[in-house]
Write a protein that holds these residues in place. Sequence first.
Motif, PDB file in Angstrom:
ATOM      1  N   GLU A   1      52.612  47.818  18.124  1.00 18.74           N
ATOM      2  CA  GLU A   1      51.435  48.791  17.789  1.00 18.74           C
ATOM      3  C   GLU A   1      50.229  48.434  17.939  1.00 18.74           C
ATOM      4  O   GLU A   1      49.237  48.982  18.116  1.00 18.74           O
ATOM      5  CB  GLU A   1      51.818  48.996  16.363  1.00 18.74           C
TER       6      GLU A   1
ATOM      7  N   PRO B   1      54.559  51.118  25.542  1.00 14.18           N
ATOM      8  CA  PRO B   1      55.366  52.255  25.326  1.00 14.18           C
ATOM      9  C   PRO B   1      56.075  52.111  26.878  1.00 14.18           C
ATOM     10  O   PRO B   1      55.586  52.255  27.945  1.00 14.18           O
ATOM     11  CB  PRO B   1      54.403  53.480  25.540  1.00 14.18           C
TER      12      PRO B   1
ATOM     13  N   ARG C   1      58.760  51.386  13.414  1.00 19.74           N
ATOM     14  CA  ARG C   1      58.463  52.803  14.081  1.00 19.74           C
ATOM     15  C   ARG C   1      58.031  52.657  15.416  1.00 19.74           C
ATOM     16  O   ARG C   1      58.287  53.480  16.395  1.00 19.74           O
ATOM     17  CB  ARG C   1      57.531  53.347  13.249  1.00 19.74           C
ATOM     18  N   GLY C   2      57.355  51.600  15.719  1.00 21.94           N
ATOM     19  CA  GLY C   2      56.898  51.318  17.138  1.00 21.94           C
ATOM     20  C   GLY C   2      58.012  51.031  18.060  1.00 21.94           C
ATOM     21  O   GLY C   2      57.766  51.492  19.116  1.00 21.94           O
TER      22      GLY C   2
ATOM     23  N   GLN D   1      59.677  54.399  19.120  1.00 13.94           N
ATOM     24  CA  GLN D   1      58.667  55.163  19.802  1.00 13.94           C
ATOM     25  C   GLN D   1      58.627  54.492  21.178  1.00 13.94           C
ATOM     26  O   GLN D   1      58.552  55.200  22.268  1.00 13.94           O
ATOM     27  CB  GLN D   1      57.318  55.524  19.290  1.00 13.94           C
ATOM     28  N   ASN D   2      58.816  53.327  21.440  1.00  9.49           N
ATOM     29  CA  ASN D   2      58.175  52.477  22.475  1.00  9.49           C
ATOM     30  C   ASN D   2      59.391  52.298  23.322  1.00  9.49           C
ATOM     31  O   ASN D   2      59.176  52.363  24.726  1.00  9.49           O
ATOM     32  CB  ASN D   2      57.524  51.274  22.458  1.00  9.49           C
TER      33      ASN D   2
ATOM     34  N   ARG E   1      63.076  52.579  25.693  1.00  7.54           N
ATOM     35  CA  ARG E   1      63.823  53.890  25.961  1.00  7.54           C
ATOM     36  C   ARG E   1      65.202  53.532  26.222  1.00  7.54           C
ATOM     37  O   ARG E   1      65.585  52.123  26.241  1.00  7.54           O
ATOM     38  CB  ARG E   1      63.218  54.203  27.569  1.00  7.54           C
TER      39      ARG E   1
END
Length: 486
Positions: A299, A332, A361-362, A365-366, A368
């Motif tokens: 983050e 990301p 959470r990061g 989200q980041n 894949r």
Amino acid sequence: MSKTRLSTGLQGLDRILNGGVVEGYSTLLRGPPGAGKTIAGLHFLTSGDDDETAPLFINLGEPNHYVKETAREFDLGPENVTFLNLSPTKERFVEAESYSLFESAEVEQPSYVQRLRDTVEELEPDRVLLDPITEFRYLTTDEHQFRKQILSLLDFLKSHEATVMLTSQASESISDSDLQFLTDAVISLDSTPSGRTVRVSKFRGSSFQRGFHTYTIAEDGVSVWPRLTPDKEIDPSEYQLDTLSSGVPELDELLNGGVETGTVTFLSGPTGVGKTTTGLQFLKEAAAREKRSVLFSFEESKHTLLHRAESINIPIRKAVENGNLSIVEVLPEEFTVDEFGDIVRSAVEDDVELVMIDGIRGFIQNVRGTRGSPYDDILRIGRYLRSQDVTTIMVSEVNNITGDFRATEEGTSNLADNIVFLRHVEVNGELRKVIGALKMRTSDFERSLRELEITEYGLRVGEPLPKLRGILTGTPEWNETTNETR
């Protein structure tokens, strides 16, 4: 007797196969068009020792110049590979009126079969790639003949002590189950909306890591990233039980001395409450004790973290400079979940003793390529670190600043050995921060709340707050009538 292993040329795949393919075995590499089968096969061909005889690429599909260009593009040494271009046609096959490749020397063989025999006998290659073997299917009258030919071909190559890899164009319309049955190992490549996966479904007489793993194709070719699993746990008798201090006496009082090494600690709370800062305090103290740590930041940038730490008198820059602390900024979409897992594994193998993930959470989200619930991946990483006796700090951000109390986001609290929560509270019209311990699996802890302050002089934790009530109900209040003694 142990079997001799040969590298596939892909370090991650070798790890999945627990050392590589078995010498003299045949391996089926299957997948749809564009999955990277030919590139992976070239890795296999060119990964042998310099004193090996020349590897042999038997080309049954694409034009030779195309295959050689592909090899050069990925720097896979085409000058060391003999390319035998067969690309058989049905007309040439039927013309010879023979469907048995190597059954008898007296039978007149088609010219391409003779060329294959002559090439193998001349080179005596240790490694052979047939790409794609499914082309033979179009040259036979029925499935029985196809199977008979493949068996004859594999027997011939085995008699010359070659380790063989065959590629198969797997698709829904054409089954390759017969090839899977005939070969010793089966490796499937696939492409999904979330990324590329590799799976070993068969490895005759050998153990392997099951499940789906990640692979990528880049300028340097194919890279395989095994899924991180706690499969090699340290003997508990080898654990060195210790307590990691925060370096803040009042916080250590709250935690009964600090957090025990080898455990997973969640720092839980809403945004801006001081979770990362508290984690940095533990990293600073670990560095002071000559323990190696790594912070994975999802983050914030490394520059921002260092600047922030300096502004509140948490001197971690020196620890970064002397190598006791590494800060890895994860951008990301930069890594697949298994690539990140491999980075974590490398850190552990490099004797890192403390890992901080900022934050959960990061991470979700980041990265894949997550499969199923993304929380399953963070659980797997945490369990791996715990199995390796690595102290782990995970920053867990909860959505609600006020309202019902939640220690962590759904699906992760069972991983935590320790849960330290931080919350905003309003006292007499002033917004303040408090810290408390909700759970410590391996030791006792203080049940009271303490005020937390982040100042220019560092992290400051106050005395217990007996007047504060209602944190767990979501409606904290200051009770002036409460006795202040503990």
